[in-house]
Design an enzyme around this catalytic site. Structure first.
Site, mmCIF file in Angstrom:
data_model
loop_
_atom_site.group_PDB
_atom_site.id
_atom_site.type_symbol
_atom_site.label_atom_id
_atom_site.label_comp_id
_atom_site.label_asym_id
_atom_site.label_seq_id
_atom_site.Cartn_x
_atom_site.Cartn_y
_atom_site.Cartn_z
ATOM 1 N N TYR A 60 -34.004 56.199 -35.234
ATOM 2 C CA TYR A 60 -35.281 56.911 -35.340
ATOM 3 C C TYR A 60 -35.598 57.721 -34.085
ATOM 4 C CZ TYR A 60 -36.139 53.863 -39.404
ATOM 5 O OH TYR A 60 -36.047 53.221 -40.608
ATOM 6 N N LYS A 108 -24.070 46.174 -38.050
ATOM 7 C CA LYS A 108 -22.972 46.653 -38.895
ATOM 8 C C LYS A 108 -21.830 47.024 -37.950
ATOM 9 C CE LYS A 108 -21.574 47.639 -43.054
ATOM 10 N NZ LYS A 108 -21.072 46.551 -43.897
ATOM 11 N N ASP A 163 -25.540 43.901 -44.448
ATOM 12 C CA ASP A 163 -25.439 43.890 -45.916
ATOM 13 C C ASP A 163 -25.385 42.456 -46.426
ATOM 14 O OD1 ASP A 163 -23.052 43.914 -44.500
ATOM 15 O OD2 ASP A 163 -21.911 44.986 -46.032
ATOM 16 N N ASP A 201 -36.231 47.789 -40.228
ATOM 17 C CA ASP A 201 -37.189 48.420 -41.140
ATOM 18 C C ASP A 201 -36.885 48.015 -42.585
ATOM 19 O OD1 ASP A 201 -39.087 50.072 -42.208
ATOM 20 O OD2 ASP A 201 -38.152 51.953 -41.593
ATOM 21 N N ASP A 203 -38.964 45.128 -45.344
ATOM 22 C CA ASP A 203 -39.533 45.406 -46.676
ATOM 23 C C ASP A 203 -39.012 44.377 -47.671
ATOM 24 O OD1 ASP A 203 -40.998 47.607 -45.819
ATOM 25 O OD2 ASP A 203 -40.477 48.781 -47.608
#
Ligand code: NAD
Length: 376
Positions: free
Chosen positions: A162, A213, A246, A270, A274
């Site tokens: 970001y 990752k 993942d 982020d 959620d």
């Protein structure tokens, strides 16, 4: 609480402790920024609860309201007023914000300037998001009890994907190239990982799990891996493990009970939070803090301004009310913070909820029900 040995970075937990000790007896100066859409509606109920705590728990709060948001922008052309960051840093202990975003602000300038402006400008590098099941009925997962889902996520909040770095080549052509870069600094990675371990120690948590990752993101991932191992080696009493993000998304659904404290970068944090909100009842109940230990910090519900719900009195205020509880804990009022959480649990258990949680109460009725449960 012992410091993280050998770190040249300020110990997040210690700085926080100092803030708590320093401010316990003092009037807490809180900036209230309701923002847009459902922001003002849910913040009104959070403020109702804070005001009730003044009477029931003797919490000393000085609340100062600011009208920063899309209405002001359209009226006056101002998003974040000049010198606002300096004022917040010098004159306030914490900020309680609603949400930012309105279809009339097509470029999303207000959210960019006000919300991201505060996160970046005040260097609020920790995005702390608890994932805690308040009532077993709220989770869409089968056969889960409240104790099965209770962890916190430390999301890096100032860099990563970001950071806005990247660009276009041959834009608009069939040969267009777009690059989107991710920024990982040694300082940024270390301070969020240190904060996660400090939190684990201070709150009796046993394990910190890092999500990345690094199997394909070989450079940034490598840095995160090395720093994680280094910080973990200084905290032998806390179990440290790692999962690819993942796999974590899958395990968060299949076996959420394995998590205590999760630390991750801006993008993965982020997305994971959620998912975290979804397994404990949805965005209407999710709280968050944007924190720089020892400095003025910003607390906001995870949800956005939800324009389709605005003005209808049906938005769930629980996320904003639990956010106010997080804020109180940060400024040293732990008892009052715990009282809010207990009142919310009781309200939910008694079905005093908005429709997103299966109830039939309005935003205001839920706020009043929770305030009433704080006692007299
Ligand atoms: N921190 C922030 O200020 C923030 C965060 C996310 C989105 N936004 C902005 O908010 C606007 C709407 O974005 P969005 O629709 O993607 O996200 P949103 O969080 O506003 O809404 C997503 C979904 O969750 C539901 N929801 C959200 N909060 C709720 C509540 N308190 N009670 C009941 N249901 C609730 C909404 O009805 C909607 O279905 C956009 O302008 C976006 O940029 C702001």
């Amino acid at each position: 609480m012992p410091a993280v040995a050998g770190s040249d970075i300020e110990s997040a937990g210690n700085a926080r402790l100092q803030t708590e000790q320093k401010t316990t007896q003092q009037m807490q100066r809180i900036a209230i920024i309701p923002g847009d859409g459902i922001g003002p509606e849910v913040i009104r109920e959070a403020v109702r609860v804070l005001e009730r705590l003044r009477e029931t728990h003797g919490v000393e709060l000085q609340l100062t309201h600011f009208d920063w948001g899309v209405d002001k922008f359209l009226r006056e052309g101002v998003t974040l007023p000049a010198a606002a960051l300096e004022m917040l840093a010098n004159d306030f202990d914490a900020i309680l914000a609603g949400a930012f975003g309105d279809p009339r602000d097509t470029a999303n300038k207000v959210a960019e300037d006000v919300l991201l402006g505060m996160r970046r400008g005040l260097d609020l590098y920790i995005n702390l998001r608890p994932v805690q099941l308040l009532d077993a009925r709220l989770t869409p997962l089968r056969d889960r009890e409240v104790d099965d889902i209770d962890f916190v996520v430390f999301r890096e909040n100032t860099e990563g994907a970001y950071c806005g770095a990247g660009g276009f080549l041959k834009k608009g052509t069939s040969e267009e190239i777009a690059t989107q870069e991710e920024l990982n600094t040694r300082r940024g990675v270390e301070r969020i990982i240190v904060a996660a371990f400090d939190y684990a120690r201070a709150h009796g948590r046993k394990k910190v799990t890092m999500a990345d990752k690094s199997n394909v993101q070989r450079f940034g991932g490598d840095l995160w891996q090395r720093v994680f191992k280094e910080v973990a080696s200084r905290c032998p009493e806390i179990q440290a493990n790692h999962q690819y993000v993942d796999a974590m998304a899958m395990f968060m659904v299949l076996d959420p009970g394995q998590y205590d404290v999760i630390v991750s970068n801006n993008l993965f944090g982020d997305i994971l939070t959620d998912l975290g909100a979804a397994i404990v009842g949805g965005l209407g109940v999710a709280a968050s803090g944007n924190i720089h230990p020892g400095r003025v910090s910003l607390f906001e519900p995870v949800h956005g301004s939800a324009p389709p719900l605005a003005g209808k009195g049906i938005a769930n205020p629980v996320g904003a009310i639990l956010t106010a509880a997080m804020m109180l804990e940060y400024v040293g009022s732990k008892t009052a913070s715990a009282a809010i959480e207990k009142a919310v649990r009781e309200s939910v258990a008694n079905n005093e909820t908005t429709s997103d949680l299966g109830g039939s109460l309005s935003t205001e009725e839920v706020g009043m029900a929770i305030a009433r449960r704080l006692g007299s």
